[in-house]
Scaffold this active site. Structure first.
Site, PDB file in Angstrom:
ATOM      1  N   GLU A 442       0.835  -1.226   0.000  1.00 21.70           N
ATOM      2  CA  GLU A 442       0.000   0.000   0.000  1.00 21.70           C
ATOM      3  C   GLU A 442       0.860   1.262   0.000  1.00 21.70           C
ATOM      4  O   GLU A 442       0.537   2.252   0.642  1.00 21.70           O
ATOM      5  CB  GLU A 442      -0.976   0.031   1.197  1.00 21.70           C
ATOM      6  CG  GLU A 442      -1.764  -1.224   1.463  1.00 21.70           C
ATOM      7  CD  GLU A 442      -2.501  -1.743   0.241  1.00 21.70           C
ATOM      8  OE1 GLU A 442      -2.600  -1.017  -0.766  1.00 21.70           O
ATOM      9  OE2 GLU A 442      -2.949  -2.896   0.284  1.00 21.70           O
TER      10      GLU A 442
HETATM   11  C1  LIG Z   1       2.421  -9.901   0.855  1.00 17.35           C
HETATM   12  C2  LIG Z   1       2.253  -8.883  -0.224  1.00 17.35           C
HETATM   13  C3  LIG Z   1       0.995  -8.611  -0.706  1.00 17.35           C
HETATM   14  C4  LIG Z   1       0.833  -7.695  -1.743  1.00 17.35           C
HETATM   15  N1  LIG Z   1      -0.426  -7.479  -2.251  1.00 17.35           N
HETATM   16  C5  LIG Z   1      -0.555  -6.714  -3.367  1.00 17.35           C
HETATM   17  C6  LIG Z   1      -1.838  -6.596  -4.017  1.00 17.35           C
HETATM   18  O1  LIG Z   1      -2.864  -7.112  -3.540  1.00 17.35           O
HETATM   19  N2  LIG Z   1      -1.899  -5.911  -5.163  1.00 17.35           N
HETATM   20  C7  LIG Z   1      -0.793  -5.320  -5.735  1.00 17.35           C
HETATM   21  O2  LIG Z   1      -0.917  -4.721  -6.788  1.00 17.35           O
HETATM   22  N3  LIG Z   1       0.415  -5.384  -5.126  1.00 17.35           N
HETATM   23  C8  LIG Z   1       0.559  -6.073  -3.969  1.00 17.35           C
HETATM   24  N4  LIG Z   1       1.785  -6.182  -3.368  1.00 17.35           N
HETATM   25  C9  LIG Z   1       2.933  -5.479  -3.952  1.00 17.35           C
HETATM   26  C10 LIG Z   1       3.306  -4.239  -3.164  1.00 17.35           C
HETATM   27  O3  LIG Z   1       2.309  -3.270  -3.265  1.00 17.35           O
HETATM   28  C11 LIG Z   1       4.682  -3.762  -3.680  1.00 17.35           C
HETATM   29  O4  LIG Z   1       5.636  -4.700  -3.216  1.00 17.35           O
HETATM   30  C12 LIG Z   1       5.004  -2.361  -3.215  1.00 17.35           C
HETATM   31  O5  LIG Z   1       4.175  -1.422  -3.865  1.00 17.35           O
HETATM   32  C13 LIG Z   1       6.458  -1.971  -3.492  1.00 17.35           C
HETATM   33  O6  LIG Z   1       6.824  -2.240  -4.814  1.00 17.35           O
HETATM   34  P1  LIG Z   1       8.141  -3.125  -5.087  1.00 17.35           P
HETATM   35  O7  LIG Z   1       8.049  -4.339  -4.269  1.00 17.35           O
HETATM   36  O8  LIG Z   1       8.300  -3.302  -6.538  1.00 17.35           O
HETATM   37  O9  LIG Z   1       9.317  -2.243  -4.511  1.00 17.35           O
HETATM   38  P2  LIG Z   1      10.057  -1.037  -5.257  1.00 17.35           P
HETATM   39  O10 LIG Z   1       9.064  -0.148  -5.909  1.00 17.35           O
HETATM   40  O11 LIG Z   1      11.143  -1.588  -6.081  1.00 17.35           O
HETATM   41  O12 LIG Z   1      10.654  -0.241  -4.012  1.00 17.35           O
HETATM   42  C14 LIG Z   1      11.756  -0.745  -3.247  1.00 17.35           C
HETATM   43  C15 LIG Z   1      12.164   0.300  -2.221  1.00 17.35           C
HETATM   44  O13 LIG Z   1      12.563   1.497  -2.895  1.00 17.35           O
HETATM   45  C16 LIG Z   1      11.800   2.611  -2.473  1.00 17.35           C
HETATM   46  N5  LIG Z   1      11.438   3.439  -3.620  1.00 17.35           N
HETATM   47  C17 LIG Z   1      10.925   3.047  -4.790  1.00 17.35           C
HETATM   48  N6  LIG Z   1      10.692   4.107  -5.590  1.00 17.35           N
HETATM   49  C18 LIG Z   1      11.064   5.202  -4.912  1.00 17.35           C
HETATM   50  C19 LIG Z   1      11.053   6.602  -5.185  1.00 17.35           C
HETATM   51  N7  LIG Z   1      10.574   7.100  -6.321  1.00 17.35           N
HETATM   52  N8  LIG Z   1      11.490   7.440  -4.218  1.00 17.35           N
HETATM   53  C20 LIG Z   1      11.962   6.954  -3.067  1.00 17.35           C
HETATM   54  N9  LIG Z   1      11.988   5.648  -2.740  1.00 17.35           N
HETATM   55  C21 LIG Z   1      11.543   4.777  -3.646  1.00 17.35           C
HETATM   56  C22 LIG Z   1      10.542   2.041  -1.813  1.00 17.35           C
HETATM   57  O14 LIG Z   1      10.073   2.882  -0.782  1.00 17.35           O
HETATM   58  C23 LIG Z   1      11.025   0.698  -1.282  1.00 17.35           C
HETATM   59  O15 LIG Z   1      11.521   0.842   0.010  1.00 17.35           O
HETATM   60  C24 LIG Z   1       1.960  -7.031  -2.287  1.00 17.35           C
HETATM   61  C25 LIG Z   1       3.228  -7.276  -1.759  1.00 17.35           C
HETATM   62  C26 LIG Z   1       3.385  -8.190  -0.752  1.00 17.35           C
HETATM   63  C27 LIG Z   1       4.762  -8.439  -0.221  1.00 17.35           C
END
Ligand SMILES: Cc1cc2nc3c(=O)[nH]c(=O)nc-3n(C[C@H](O)[C@H](O)[C@H](O)COP(=O)(O)OP(=O)(O)OC[C@H]3O[C@@H](n4cnc5c(N)ncnc54)[C@H](O)[C@@H]3O)c2cc1C
Length: 597
Positions: A442
């Site tokens: 989220e």
């Molecule tokens: C158990 C679980 C359930 C989930 N359920 C859903 C779901 O129902 N639907 C769905 O769509 N997704 C879901 N997700 C996905 C989740 O929303 C994403 O993992 C999350 O949005 C982060 O994206 P990412 O994992 O690609 O991390 P990334 O976007 O790669 O981010 C990695 C880190 O870098 C930081 N970061 C990234 N971009 C920036 C920026 N521009 N500025 C500063 N910092 C930044 C972030 O804060 C984070 O700490 C789920 C994930 C998990 C683990």
């Protein structure tokens, strides 16, 4: 072997927050509710739900963690007992507690549906997720759907016969949703065919409900790159009235650290038929209805897991005998060979951190949920507007502050339990693993800090923040003359002044420092979080202390004042560090060349 982890709903605490702190009776009278709600109704629901949480869901928590969900040829089986519990939940009409009367729901306001998120979530985080996501799906279609879409989907989601999922993430698109590749091709009949692979989708396939309504963010063929080109689609597993499946299939489950009773799915869309929700290019705006609900619920997950872990740690500290205390904490005579852990100052410190964060964040969470209701249901436009501003400012704060503290609290609960807390059957490490995801999904917590500082503070020149400081001052003014509360009021008043000055400084500097928001966002969020809890603690201590003053108190009130005292002595000073850090310019974090990390 430790006894299985148990959970007791903190009913006294909840009554205190709803009745004494928020004055729920008066608040409900002030809202335009379709049916009047009185304290007795709320109390009856709370007790019934507490029994369901304690007796039905809590016993399934550890077994579901061990068993997990099972994928087989596109179908997902939920852990033993989940389906029966879901049917009971639906049978009680709780799936539609917050849904509109015309959709078969009970139209209870958000502040009260939060009881579901707290009680059920504490008992079984994984189980809660199925319902929680569907609540968001219901509201999203209700807010954005055409009358035909509402008729086709909303009553089924309200009853819980169908559930929903939120499909945003892809391999290349996490925080940066604009990178997503799922494509939607318009069809002559006005529908769309969607193709792509979604990852990490919560509850996108399972055996609890007859149908699953996926809300899918995708790009219409030839739409612009980036977030502006995104649209939102309703893609049901089964099209309404059709027996065969739509072209959407769960390709597998992610192996993961926690919430193992919830399937986190790979979802393949293979020419799946979908309907556009809202208008083309408005996907993110439409999705944010679901996202905002999810952020408040996620903040509450930080509270509910911390509460459950705290209960284990507290009970362990009362019964585990180790070492001799130095007096102060009484142990009944005859003293056993060693004293219980709870006599030791450091163990008490760890328990008090958990207690102060959890009770403070709970109070903030219910207050914020009430503002959501006021922003929609209050007859006075100025009240609605002010409540809306406060919700917008404080949603990222609750989401990140309560989940960061929730994780830290569950770690402390494990620490109180020593090596026993590290063992599988203690149950406490499940809370730690389960709560962790709240900091990530989220919108990861770093993004919440940037949202707070960038959009919510700098974005309006600090106007929303000053509005919040006015709200805090109202409570400070009422309590500044009381000898017990006065020092805490003074501490909080000074922080308001320093935060206002910091905001002005950052507003002036940010235009010439493009990384200022990223460098200071986290610290700003911690400062606003500590302030928000200080304000809640003064509110709570004020009620308890005034009952103590007139000798109408009990141990609960004494504990409230003692915990407030601990909050101001041990947790509030965290702001000193963050005030210094947030005021630094962005050089310190940007100076190091990427190659030197
Ligand atoms: C158990 C679980 C359930 C989930 N359920 C859903 C779901 O129902 N639907 C769905 O769509 N997704 C879901 N997700 C996905 C989740 O929303 C994403 O993992 C999350 O949005 C982060 O994206 P990412 O994992 O690609 O991390 P990334 O976007 O790669 O981010 C990695 C880190 O870098 C930081 N970061 C990234 N971009 C920036 C920026 N521009 N500025 C500063 N910092 C930044 C972030 O804060 C984070 O700490 C789920 C994930 C998990 C683990």
């Amino acid at each position: 072997m430790s006894p299985p982890a148990t959970y007791k709903a903190p009913l006294r605490e909840l009554r205190f927050v709803l009745n004494d702190l928020l004055g729920i009776d008066e608040e409900m009278k002030a809202l335009r509710l379709p049916e009047p709600l009185v304290r007795e109704d709320i109390d009856a629901l709370m007790e019934d739900m507490a029994a369901f949480a304690e007796e039905v869901l809590a016993p399934l928590n550890q077994s579901a963690d061990r068993e997990g969900c099972t994928w087989r040829d596109g179908e997902v089986a939920t852990p033993g007992g989940f389906k029966a519990a879901y049917d009971m939940f639906r049978g009680k009409g709780w799936a539609g507690l917050g849904a509109a009367i015309e959709h078969g729901g009970r139209a209870w306001p958000t502040v009260l549906t939060h009881l579901v998120t707290e009680l059920i979530g504490s008992a079984n985080h994984s189980w809660l997720m199925y319902h929680s996501i569907s609540r968001g799906g219901y509201e999203c279609i209700r807010a954005n759907g055409t009358p035909a879409q509402q008729a086709a989907y909303v009553p089924h989601l309200a009853s819980g016969a169908w559930t929903s999922s939120m499909c945003i993430t892809e391999r290349e698109a996490g925080t940066d949703v604009g990178l997503l590749r799922t494509v939607a091709v318009p069809q002559p009949d006005g529908s769309y065919r969607l193709t792509g692979l979604k990852r990490m989708v919560t509850a996108a396939e399972h055996d609890l409900a007859d149908n699953i309504v996926h809300l899918v963010l995708a790009r219409i063929e030839d739409a612009p790159e980036g977030a502006r080109g995104l649209s939102l689609f309703i893609v049901p597993r089964h099209l309404p009235g059709a027996a065969e499946r739509n072209g959407v299939r769960c390709e597998g489950l992610e192996d993961k650290m926690g919430i193992r009773g919830t399937p986190t799915c790979w979802l393949r869309l293979d020419g799946a038929r979908g309907e556009l929700l809202n208008t083309a290019g408005n996907g993110l705006v439409a999705m944010f209805v679901m996202m905002n609900i999810a952020r408040l619920a996620t903040g509450m997950q930080g509270v509910n897991q911390a509460e459950a872990a705290y209960q284990l740690a507290r009970d362990h500290a009362r019964t585990r005998l180790q070492g001799r205390g130095f007096g102060g904490a009484r142990v009944p005579e005859p003293r056993p060979a060693a004293d219980p852990l709870i006599v030791h100052a450091d163990v008490r410190r760890m328990l008090l951190v958990q207690k102060a964060w959890t009770e403070g964040s709970r109070a903030l969470a219910y207050w914020l949920a009430l503002q959501v209701d006021r922003s929609k249901l209050h007859p006075e436009p100025s009240v609605r507007r002010e409540a809306d501003e406060l919700v917008s400012l404080l949603t990222p704060v609750l989401k990140a502050f309560a989940t960061d503290n929730g994780y830290a609290s569950t770690t402390l609960a494990q620490q109180v339990m020593g090596g026993w807390g590290y063992l599988d059957d203690s149950g406490v490490h499940q809370y730690l693993r389960d709560v962790r995801v709240g900091q990530i999904y989220e919108g990861a917590n770093g993004i919440q800090g940037q949202d707070l500082l960038g959009r919510k503070i700098l974005g309006d020149g600090g106007a929303r923040l000053r509005r919040f400081l006015d709200v805090v001052h109202q409570v400070l003014e009422k309590n500044e003359a009381h000898p017990v509360l006065q020092p805490w009021v003074a501490q909080t008043r000074t922080l308001c002044v320093r935060l206002d000055a910091l905001a002005r400084q950052l507003i002036a500097r940010a235009p010439s420092h493009p990384n200022q928001v990223g460098a200071s966002g986290h610290s700003c969020l911690r400062i606003v979080g500590v302030l928000a809890l200080a304000w809640q603690w003064i509110g709570m201590a004020s009620i308890a202390q005034r009952r103590i003053d007139v000798q109408q108190s009990d141990a609960f009130d004494v504990a409230k004042v003692a915990t407030a005292r601990f909050y101001f002595a041990h947790l509030f000073p965290e702001v000193e560090q963050h005030l210094l850090v947030a005021a630094q310019d962005d050089d310190a974090v940007m100076a190091l060349d990427a190659d030197f990390f």
